[in-house]
Design a protein around this motif. Structure first.
Motif, PDB file in Angstrom:
ATOM      1  N   PHE A 102      -8.185 -18.464 -11.477  1.00 55.78           N
ATOM      2  CA  PHE A 102      -6.669 -17.564 -11.458  1.00 55.78           C
ATOM      3  C   PHE A 102      -7.499 -16.131 -10.068  1.00 55.78           C
ATOM      4  O   PHE A 102      -8.459 -15.601 -10.693  1.00 55.78           O
ATOM      5  N   ASP A 103      -6.718 -15.640  -9.824  1.00 57.17           N
ATOM      6  CA  ASP A 103      -6.935 -14.396  -8.385  1.00 57.17           C
ATOM      7  C   ASP A 103      -6.590 -13.497  -9.557  1.00 57.17           C
ATOM      8  O   ASP A 103      -5.645 -13.013  -9.022  1.00 57.17           O
ATOM      9  N   VAL A 104      -7.627 -12.656  -9.827  1.00 55.36           N
ATOM     10  CA  VAL A 104      -7.172 -11.266 -10.583  1.00 55.36           C
ATOM     11  C   VAL A 104      -6.949 -10.348  -9.912  1.00 55.36           C
ATOM     12  O   VAL A 104      -5.927  -9.627  -9.172  1.00 55.36           O
ATOM     13  N   ASP A 105      -7.671 -10.830  -8.179  1.00 56.00           N
ATOM     14  CA  ASP A 105      -7.490  -8.468  -7.504  1.00 56.00           C
ATOM     15  C   ASP A 105      -6.215  -8.936  -6.647  1.00 56.00           C
ATOM     16  O   ASP A 105      -5.746  -8.011  -7.010  1.00 56.00           O
ATOM     17  N   LYS A 106      -6.004 -10.446  -6.428  1.00 52.32           N
ATOM     18  CA  LYS A 106      -4.394 -10.414  -5.775  1.00 52.32           C
ATOM     19  C   LYS A 106      -3.396 -10.177  -6.780  1.00 52.32           C
ATOM     20  O   LYS A 106      -2.576  -9.927  -6.414  1.00 52.32           O
ATOM     21  N   THR A 107      -3.154 -10.420  -8.160  1.00 49.10           N
ATOM     22  CA  THR A 107      -2.091 -10.199  -8.461  1.00 49.10           C
ATOM     23  C   THR A 107      -2.535  -8.804  -8.545  1.00 49.10           C
ATOM     24  O   THR A 107      -1.469  -8.433  -8.673  1.00 49.10           O
ATOM     25  N   LEU A 127       1.357  -6.309  -7.466  1.00 47.03           N
ATOM     26  CA  LEU A 127       2.242  -5.471  -9.053  1.00 47.03           C
ATOM     27  C   LEU A 127       3.163  -4.822  -8.061  1.00 47.03           C
ATOM     28  O   LEU A 127       3.918  -4.516  -8.557  1.00 47.03           O
ATOM     29  N   GLY A 128       3.248  -4.099  -7.156  1.00 40.67           N
ATOM     30  CA  GLY A 128       4.150  -3.290  -6.417  1.00 40.67           C
ATOM     31  C   GLY A 128       4.688  -3.469  -5.615  1.00 40.67           C
ATOM     32  O   GLY A 128       5.073  -3.188  -4.857  1.00 40.67           O
ATOM     33  N   MET A 129       4.168  -4.625  -4.809  1.00 41.10           N
ATOM     34  CA  MET A 129       5.080  -4.693  -4.063  1.00 41.10           C
ATOM     35  C   MET A 129       6.693  -6.197  -4.550  1.00 41.10           C
ATOM     36  O   MET A 129       6.691  -6.313  -5.269  1.00 41.10           O
ATOM     37  N   PRO A 130       7.418  -6.155  -3.235  1.00 39.09           N
ATOM     38  CA  PRO A 130       8.504  -6.560  -3.738  1.00 39.09           C
ATOM     39  C   PRO A 130       8.579  -7.954  -4.456  1.00 39.09           C
ATOM     40  O   PRO A 130       7.724  -8.900  -3.711  1.00 39.09           O
ATOM     41  N   ILE A 147       8.032  -1.832 -13.641  1.00 39.82           N
ATOM     42  CA  ILE A 147       7.083  -0.944 -12.180  1.00 39.82           C
ATOM     43  C   ILE A 147       8.697  -0.842 -11.225  1.00 39.82           C
ATOM     44  O   ILE A 147       9.394  -1.612 -11.211  1.00 39.82           O
ATOM     45  N   PRO A 148       8.473   0.358 -10.579  1.00 44.22           N
ATOM     46  CA  PRO A 148       9.886   0.281  -9.770  1.00 44.22           C
ATOM     47  C   PRO A 148       9.948   0.022  -8.648  1.00 44.22           C
ATOM     48  O   PRO A 148      11.246  -0.194  -8.467  1.00 44.22           O
ATOM     49  N   GLN A 149       9.628  -0.760  -7.962  1.00 40.64           N
ATOM     50  CA  GLN A 149       9.558  -1.275  -7.102  1.00 40.64           C
ATOM     51  C   GLN A 149      10.432  -2.697  -7.456  1.00 40.64           C
ATOM     52  O   GLN A 149      11.483  -2.819  -6.904  1.00 40.64           O
ATOM     53  N   TRP A 150      10.493  -3.292  -8.285  1.00 39.68           N
ATOM     54  CA  TRP A 150      11.418  -4.621  -9.159  1.00 39.68           C
ATOM     55  C   TRP A 150      11.885  -3.946  -9.179  1.00 39.68           C
ATOM     56  O   TRP A 150      13.088  -4.673  -9.935  1.00 39.68           O
ATOM     57  N   GLN A 151      12.252  -2.621 -10.074  1.00 40.65           N
ATOM     58  CA  GLN A 151      13.790  -2.555 -10.702  1.00 40.65           C
ATOM     59  C   GLN A 151      14.337  -2.497  -9.622  1.00 40.65           C
ATOM     60  O   GLN A 151      15.806  -2.790  -9.605  1.00 40.65           O
ATOM     61  N   ARG A 152      14.447  -1.606  -8.368  1.00 44.13           N
ATOM     62  CA  ARG A 152      14.440  -1.481  -7.136  1.00 44.13           C
ATOM     63  C   ARG A 152      15.426  -3.190  -6.552  1.00 44.13           C
ATOM     64  O   ARG A 152      16.314  -3.598  -6.283  1.00 44.13           O
ATOM     65  N   ASP A 153      14.550  -4.029  -6.993  1.00 49.23           N
ATOM     66  CA  ASP A 153      15.087  -5.568  -6.450  1.00 49.23           C
ATOM     67  C   ASP A 153      15.441  -5.587  -7.662  1.00 49.23           C
ATOM     68  O   ASP A 153      16.311  -7.100  -7.389  1.00 49.23           O
ATOM     69  N   TRP A 154      15.949  -5.367  -8.801  1.00 45.45           N
ATOM     70  CA  TRP A 154      17.210  -6.096  -9.398  1.00 45.45           C
ATOM     71  C   TRP A 154      18.206  -4.997  -8.949  1.00 45.45           C
ATOM     72  O   TRP A 154      19.249  -5.023 -10.207  1.00 45.45           O
ATOM     73  N   LYS A 186      -2.452   2.592 -12.670  1.00 44.71           N
ATOM     74  CA  LYS A 186      -1.732   2.580 -11.487  1.00 44.71           C
ATOM     75  C   LYS A 186       0.210   2.597 -11.800  1.00 44.71           C
ATOM     76  O   LYS A 186       0.623   3.470 -10.733  1.00 44.71           O
ATOM     77  N   PHE A 187       0.906   2.357 -12.868  1.00 43.53           N
ATOM     78  CA  PHE A 187       1.578   2.374 -12.970  1.00 43.53           C
ATOM     79  C   PHE A 187       2.292   3.617 -14.064  1.00 43.53           C
ATOM     80  O   PHE A 187       2.763   3.539 -14.733  1.00 43.53           O
ATOM     81  N   ASP A 188       1.211   3.976 -14.655  1.00 44.30           N
ATOM     82  CA  ASP A 188       1.807   4.720 -16.253  1.00 44.30           C
ATOM     83  C   ASP A 188       2.621   3.602 -17.281  1.00 44.30           C
ATOM     84  O   ASP A 188       3.216   4.474 -18.113  1.00 44.30           O
ATOM     85  N   ILE A 189       1.584   2.390 -17.288  1.00 44.98           N
ATOM     86  CA  ILE A 189       2.498   1.858 -18.653  1.00 44.98           C
ATOM     87  C   ILE A 189       2.038   1.678 -19.981  1.00 44.98           C
ATOM     88  O   ILE A 189       0.317   0.939 -19.353  1.00 44.98           O
ATOM     89  N   GLU A 190       2.319   2.216 -20.641  1.00 44.18           N
ATOM     90  CA  GLU A 190       1.219   1.734 -22.025  1.00 44.18           C
ATOM     91  C   GLU A 190       1.445   0.874 -22.602  1.00 44.18           C
ATOM     92  O   GLU A 190       2.849  -0.086 -22.688  1.00 44.18           O
ATOM     93  N   ILE A 191       0.628  -0.180 -23.095  1.00 43.32           N
ATOM     94  CA  ILE A 191       0.318  -1.607 -23.400  1.00 43.32           C
ATOM     95  C   ILE A 191       0.454  -1.611 -24.722  1.00 43.32           C
ATOM     96  O   ILE A 191      -1.285  -0.822 -25.483  1.00 43.32           O
ATOM     97  N   VAL A 192       1.556  -2.067 -25.795  1.00 35.06           N
ATOM     98  CA  VAL A 192       1.701  -1.898 -27.225  1.00 35.06           C
ATOM     99  C   VAL A 192       1.356  -3.476 -27.660  1.00 35.06           C
ATOM    100  O   VAL A 192       2.934  -3.323 -26.802  1.00 35.06           O
ATOM    101  N   PHE A 193       0.481  -4.207 -28.692  1.00 38.15           N
ATOM    102  CA  PHE A 193       0.867  -5.389 -28.742  1.00 38.15           C
ATOM    103  C   PHE A 193       1.446  -5.168 -30.400  1.00 38.15           C
ATOM    104  O   PHE A 193       0.886  -4.358 -31.433  1.00 38.15           O
ATOM    105  N   VAL A 194       2.638  -5.798 -30.848  1.00 40.40           N
ATOM    106  CA  VAL A 194       3.077  -6.392 -32.301  1.00 40.40           C
ATOM    107  C   VAL A 194       2.671  -7.996 -32.605  1.00 40.40           C
ATOM    108  O   VAL A 194       3.816  -8.715 -32.388  1.00 40.40           O
ATOM    109  N   GLY A 195       2.035  -7.987 -33.825  1.00 38.44           N
ATOM    110  CA  GLY A 195       0.850  -9.872 -33.691  1.00 38.44           C
ATOM    111  C   GLY A 195       1.666 -10.339 -35.121  1.00 38.44           C
ATOM    112  O   GLY A 195       2.060  -8.840 -36.476  1.00 38.44           O
ATOM    113  N   PHE A 196       1.816 -10.919 -35.624  1.00 38.86           N
ATOM    114  CA  PHE A 196       1.572 -11.334 -36.780  1.00 38.86           C
ATOM    115  C   PHE A 196       1.133 -12.569 -37.154  1.00 38.86           C
ATOM    116  O   PHE A 196       1.031 -13.438 -36.702  1.00 38.86           O
ATOM    117  N   GLN A 197       0.016 -11.950 -37.449  1.00 36.59           N
ATOM    118  CA  GLN A 197      -1.140 -13.049 -38.244  1.00 36.59           C
ATOM    119  C   GLN A 197      -2.095 -13.671 -37.345  1.00 36.59           C
ATOM    120  O   GLN A 197      -2.189 -14.451 -37.705  1.00 36.59           O
TER     121      GLN A 197
END
Length: 416
Positions: A230-235, A239-242, A305-312, A356-367
């Motif tokens: 799995f190529d982490v750096d390329k991923t 992220l911000g590409m079209p 991500i703004p670029q992905w919003q524009r893609d939609w 890079k994109f100021d996205i807050e990540i929150v996890f809600v788990g169940f057991q």
């Protein structure tokens, strides 16, 4: 001069007129009494109708403000507004609904003065009824916020928690921000994931026109062997590409359990402020297949991500104070496989979403098992951003917290 005969004639005429007036008065008296009784009854009815409307409005506002259907308080308000001629206030029903609205139904019943003159019936009671609905809006000034809701719909959702209850909890949490959505300050995207995420009619993916396509989207050192290289750096670089330029692996939805697949009926939904659309999608969830939590996180984050919003073909929000929050839900049915849960090599990608994109990540788990929770905390970057419910009550509270919006002030409104 007037003769005695003239005076006598005048007296006779006046006496005759007085007799006619008396007779007319006697004949009209019942009609006048009936009219008086009707006017009295009408005025009493109008007053009771106004008062019961005021009483139900006040009671519903009190219920909404306290978020409790306190029967003593509601009855006290109904008695306060009760006119003197009404013997008791009829508290018919009060309810704090699932979406935190307060419904109060009340009535006043009374016997009008002179009512027997209007009817030969024995029952002369009149009543006025009213129903009021109020809601507490916990913010009148709300910063714009975009949520990405990434939901695990693998078949473990039918064993860890009952799917109908999960749907109910999610819809309640979404309803909490309905006011903010109605004024355009809150938007939602929704990703449902199994091992992959499905797309339909995505402008950047011609293969998805008119049908659902399962998309991996992750780059690997050895294409065709997910999990091996799995190529982490390329991923992170992509992220911000079209969207159209990002490496993809496509496949149709399948019922074959061991193959990577996605929901054939619930493709990704891009950002929208139409909460009815979001809730309709939740209603249609069907739990099948196996899960890959990182796929859900990955595509949910990309939707913000703004670029992905524009893609939609969606215009990104540029207002100051914009918040972006990725909420990932999964249960304790995560398989102990390196490519199906959050792993340490995913952490740099989680950090890229945040840094890079100021996205807050929150996890809600169940057991979720403790070992997996520790990996998830490293991805979220904070213990405070990870909730692991042990029962349905906790899960409801955690979803409400995860979808909470920042606001100033408080407002009570009456609804039709």
């Amino acid at each position: 001069m007037t003769s005695r005969l003239g005076r006598r004639a005048e007296f006779f005429v006046l006496s005759k007129q007085r007799g006619a007036i008396s007779l007319t008065f006697v004949m009209l008296l019942p009609v006048m009494l009936i009219m008086l009784a009707a006017m009295t009854a009408f005025s009493m009815y109008v007053q009771s109708a106004l008062r019961v409307s005021q009483a139900s409005d006040a009671a519903s506002l009190a219920c909404a403000y306290s978020q409790r259907a306190d029967q003593t308080v509601i009855q006290g308000l109904l008695d306060y507004y009760r006119p003197n001629f009404v013997p008791t206030a009829l508290h018919r029903k009060s309810q704090l609904t699932i979406d935190k609205r307060c419904n109060v139904a009340a009535g006043y019943a009374f016997k009008p003065v002179l009512a027997p003159l209007m009817s030969a019936e024995n029952n002369h009671e009149l009543s006025s009824n009213s129903t009021a609905k109020a809601r507490l809006i916990t913010g009148t000034s709300i910063n714009p916020i975009d949520f990405a809701l990434s939901l695990d719909i693998s078949d473990s959702m039918t064993t860890q928690i009952k799917l109908p209850r999960l749907k109910e909890i999610i819809k309640m949490a979404i309803e909490e921000v309905s006011y903010a959505a109605s004024i355009g300050t809150v938007r939602f995207s929704m990703v449902t994931f199994q091992k992959q995420v499905g797309f339909k009619d995505a402008p950047w993916l011609p293969e998805s026109k008119g049908k659902v396509v399962c998309v991996d989207g992750l780059p690997y050192f050895r294409p065709g062997y997910p999990g091996y290289g799995f190529d982490v750096d390329k991923t992170i670089a992509e992220l911000g590409m079209p969207a159209s330029s990002v490496t993809k692996r496509l496949s149709p939805p399948t019922e074959i359990a061991w193959r990577p697949t996605c929901s054939s009926s619930e493709p990704m939904l891009p950002l929208t402020s139409d909460l009815n659309l979001i809730k309709d999608r939740v209603d249609n969830f069907v739990a099948t297949g196996r899960s890959n939590v990182f796929q859900g996180l990955y595509w949910g984050g990309r939707s913000l991500i703004p670029q992905w919003q524009r893609d939609w073909h969606i215009e990104p929000v540029t207002a100051p104070g914009l918040m972006q929050r990725l909420v990932v839900f999964t249960d304790g049915g995560i398989e102990h496989s390196h490519d199906q849960m959050i792993a340490d090599y995913h952490v740099p990608i989680c950090q890229a979403f945040e840094d890079k994109f100021d996205i807050e990540i929150v996890f809600v788990g169940f057991q979720i098992p403790d070992g997996n929770i520790e990996q998830i905390k490293r991805c979220a970057g904070s213990e405070d951003a990870v909730y692991n419910a042990q029962d349905e009550a906790q899960l409801e509270a955690y979803f409400r917290q995860a979808l909470k919006v920042e606001s100033k002030g408080m407002k009570l409104i009456l609804e039709n």
